[in-house]
Design an enzyme around this catalytic site. Structure first.
Site, PDB file in Angstrom:
ATOM      1  N   CYS A  52       9.674   1.835   3.326  1.00  0.00           N
ATOM      2  CA  CYS A  52      10.523   0.720   3.732  1.00  0.00           C
ATOM      3  C   CYS A  52      11.952   1.197   3.953  1.00  0.00           C
ATOM      4  CB  CYS A  52      10.486  -0.395   2.704  1.00  0.00           C
ATOM      5  SG  CYS A  52      11.250   0.077   1.167  1.00  0.00           S
ATOM      6  N   LYS A  79      -1.287  -7.351  -9.296  1.00  0.00           N
ATOM      7  CA  LYS A  79      -2.266  -7.446  -8.202  1.00  0.00           C
ATOM      8  C   LYS A  79      -1.850  -6.387  -7.195  1.00  0.00           C
ATOM      9  CE  LYS A  79      -3.018  -8.647  -4.483  1.00  0.00           C
ATOM     10  NZ  LYS A  79      -3.317  -7.622  -3.441  1.00  0.00           N
ATOM     11  N   PHE A  99       0.806  -1.231   0.000  1.00  0.00           N
ATOM     12  CA  PHE A  99       0.000   0.000   0.000  1.00  0.00           C
ATOM     13  C   PHE A  99       0.832   1.270   0.000  1.00  0.00           C
ATOM     14  CE2 PHE A  99       0.935  -0.091   4.546  1.00  0.00           C
ATOM     15  CZ  PHE A  99       1.086   1.262   4.825  1.00  0.00           C
TER      16      PHE A  99
END
Ligand code: NAD
Length: 497
Positions: free
Chosen positions: A289, A181, A157
Site C-alpha cells: 500500500c 479474520k 492478502f
C-alpha cells in the site's frame, strides 16, 4: 477458485477458545501458491453460526483477562517475540509460498511484525492515564483507561504476517479479547503464528482466529458484543466497513487503498533515487500500500530519471520468491494479473508510451505462475483512467511537471493520501513538501515511508476512514476507553482513624 467441500487433510481450521476447530462451512476456497499454481490447502468461508461461536468465546474470556494485571498480560508477548525470532525463516517461507513475495521481503515483513510485539510490551507505561489533585478544594480528578471488550481485525492478502500484528499485540496487551479474520487468500501464515501463540500462555479465548469472507465480516460487524473493528484492505471495502460499523455503534479504523506519488526534482541524487524508487514500485510486485505508483519528474529529471528507472526495471530478476537471487515474485492471483494487464492496456490506449512492457513474461519452470514483470508507462495523460486507479502491481507511471508547483498539483488532485515522497537535495523544497503534501506518510528521499511500530501508520483522504490509526499510541487510544473519575472524601471521615 472452486467452492466444493474440501478433503479433510487440507482443511484449515479455526482457532476458537484455545482449540483448533474444524469448520463446518459449506463454501471453501483453494489456497494457491501464486508462483507455481500449486494448491497449498483449502480455507473455509465460515458461516454466521461459526463466527458467533468465536465471538461468544472471546466474550467469555474477557472478564478474567481484563482483571489480569498489565504486567502479567505482557509476559506472553515477550515469549512470543522470542518464538517469532526463532521461527522467522519458517514463517517467511510460508508467506512467500502463499503470497508470492520474495523470501527476503517476507523476512523483512516479519521484522516489522516482531517490532509491534516489542512495542506492545510497553503497555504498562503506555496505557497509563493521568490525574490532577484539587481540581476544586478537596476534589481530585483522574482519567483511567479501560479495555473495550471483544475487538476484531479484518486483514488483507499483501502482508499476511505484519498487518494482523498492527492490531493483535496492542489489543490483548490493553486487556481486550481479540478475533482475527485474515485474508482468505493467505490464511496459512496466521495459522502457523497462532500455533506458536498456543505455546506462550495466553489464556483460552483471548486470541481467536476465524477464516472466512464477507459473511464472516458482516457477522462481526453486526454482533453487539464486538466493540471495535480494525480493517485494512481496498478502499471500497474500507468505506463499506466504516459505514456498517458506524451503523451498529462500533468504533472503527479502516485503512484503504492507495495511489502513491513521488516527485523527483532535478537536484536529486539520481542513482540513489532510482534504486529506492525501483524497490518501492516493483518490490513485493507492487503489492504494497506504500508502493510508489506515479513518479512526477521535474525539469531535466524527466530524461535522467526515465532512462535510469527503465534500465533498473529491465534488470530485475523475476521468479519464485524462494529461489536464490530472485528480486520480485508474482502477483497474487490470475485475476490480479489480468486486471494489471488490462490497466497497462488502458494506459497505452490513452496515449502513454509503454517503455518497458512486463505483460506475459516467460518465467522458466514457472509457466503457471501469475507473473507480470516491471512495467514503465511514460506520459500517462492526466485524463486517463489510470491516473486515479490503484493498479496494485509492478507498474510505474511517469508524468512530467514544469516545476514543483505543478508537481504538487498532481498530489492534490489524487483521491488517495496514503504516502507521498520527494527526492531532492534541497532542504527548503523538502520542508515545503513535508508541510504541504496531502498524505499521511511522507518520505523525503525514502521510497517506502513505513512508520516504525512506535509511530501510527497514517493515511489520509480515501486511504483511511477513522481518527485513530494502527500502531503506537494510536493503538492504545483505539483499544481503550477513557473513564473520568472525580472524587471527594469528607474530612470528618479520615479523622475517625
Ligand atoms: P480486500 O479489500 O479485497 O480484502 C481485505 C479484507 O476484507 C479481506 O479479509 C477480505 O476477506 C475482506 N473483504 C473483501 N471484500 C469484502 C466485502 N465485500 N465485505 C466484507 N469484507 C470483505 O483487499 P486485499 O485485496 O486483500 O488487499 C489489497 C488492498 O489493501 C489494496 O487496496 C491495498 O492498498 C490495501 N492495503 C492498504 C493498507 C494501508 O495501510 N492503507 C495496507 C495494506 C493493504
Amino acid at each position: 477458485m472452486s467452492t466444493v467441500a474440501a478433503p479433510p487433510a487440507t482443511k484449515i481450521p479455526h482457532f476458537i477458545n484455545g482449540q483448533w476447530i474444524d469448520s463446518q462451512a459449506i463454501e471453501w476456497n483453494d489456497i494457491v501458491n501464486p508462483a507455481t499454481a500449486e494448491v497449498l490447502g483449502r480455507v473455509p468461508l465460515a458461516g454466521a453460526a461459526e463466527v458467533v461461536r468465536v465471538i461468544e468465546a472471546a466474550a467469555a474470556a474477557y472478564p478474567e483477562w481484563r482483571r489480569t494485571p498489565a504486567e502479567d498480560r505482557i509476559q506472553p508477548l515477550f515469549k512470543l517475540k522470542m518464538l517469532l525470532e526463532e521461527h522467522i525463516d519458517d514463517v517467511a517461507r510460508i508467506i512467500t509460498q502463499e503470497n508470492g513475495k520474495t523470501f527476503t521481503e517476507a523476512k523483512g515483513e516479519m521484522r516489522r511484525t516482531i517490532e509491534n510485539v516489542e512495542v506492545a510490551c510497553g503497555i504498562p507505561t503506555m496505557m497509563q492515564g493521568n490525574n490532577l489533585e484539587d481540581v476544586a478544594r478537596g476534589i481530585d480528578e483522574m482519567m483511567i483507561r479501560q479495555p473495550l471488550g471483544v475487538v476484531a481485525a479484518i486483514t488483507p492478502f499483501n502482508f499476511p504476517g505484519m498487518v494482523p500484528f498492527w492490531f493483535l499485540p496492542y489489543a490483548i496487551a490493553c486487556g481486550n479479547s481479540f478475533i482475527l479474520k485474515p485474508s482468505e487468500r493467505v490464511p496459512l501464515t496466521m495459522k502457523y503464528v497462532f500455533e506458536l501463540m498456543e505455546r506462550v500462555g495466553i489464556p483460552k479465548g483471548v486470541v481467536n482466529l476465524v477464516n472466512g469472507g464477507k459473511e464472516a465480516v458482516d457477522t462481526l460487524l453486526d454482533h453487539p458484543a464486538v466493540r471495535a473493528i480494525s480493517f485494512v484492505g481496498s478502499t471500497p471495502v474500507a468505506k463499506y466497513i466504516y459505514a456498517r460499523a458506524g451503523a451498529t455503534g462500533k468504533r472503527a479504523q479502516c485503512q484503504g487503498g492507495a495511489k502513491n506519488h513521488v516527485i523527483v526534482l532535478p537536484d536529486a541524487d539520481m542513482q540513489m533515487a532510482t534504486q529506492i524508487i525501483s524497490d518501492s514500485a516493483f518490490g513485493c510486485a507492487g503489492q504494497r500500500c506504500l508502493a510508489v505508483s506515479v513518479a512526477v519528474t521535474v525539469g531535466e529529471a524527466q530524461k535522467t530519471f526515465r532512462d535510469s528507472i527503465t534500465e533498473s526495471a529491465a534488470n530485475l530478476h523475476v521468479g519464485n520468491g524462494l529461489d536464490e537471487g530472485v528480486q520480485m515474485g508474482p502477483v497474487i492471483t490470475p485475476q490480479s494479473k489480468e486486471r494489471i494487464h488490462n490497466l497497462i492496456g488502458v494506459g497505452a490506449k490513452d496515449g502513454a508510451k509503454v517503455v518497458i512492457d512486463g505483460r506475459n513474461p516467460k518465467i522458466a519452470k514457472y509457466e503457471a505462475g501469475n507473473f507480470v514483470k516491471p512495467t514503465v508507462l511514460d506520459g500517462v495523460p492526466a485524463a486517463s483512467e489510470l491516473t486515479n486507479t490503484e493498479i496494485f502491481g509492478p507498474v510505474l507511471s511517469l508524468v512530467h511537471a514544469s516545476g514543483i508547483d505543478e508537481a504538487m498539483e498532481f498530489l492534490a488532485r489524487s483521491p488517495y493520501g496514503n504516502q507521498a515522497s520527494l527526492f531532492t537535495s534541497s532542504g527548503s523544497a523538502a520542508r515545503r513538501f513535508r508541510y504541504e503534501a496531502p498524505a499521511g506518510n511522507i518520505g523525503i528521499n525514502i521510497g517506502v515511508a513505513a512508520p516504525m511500530a512506535y509511530f501510527p501508520f497514517s493515511g489520509w483522504k480515501d486511504s483511511f476512514f477513522g481518527i485513530l490509526h494502527a500502531q503506537g499510541n494510536d493503538a492504545i487510544e483505539f483499544y481503550t476507553e477513557k473513564k473520568i473519575v472525580v472524587e471527594r472524601w469528607a474530612k470528618e471521615h479520615s479523622r475517625k482513624f
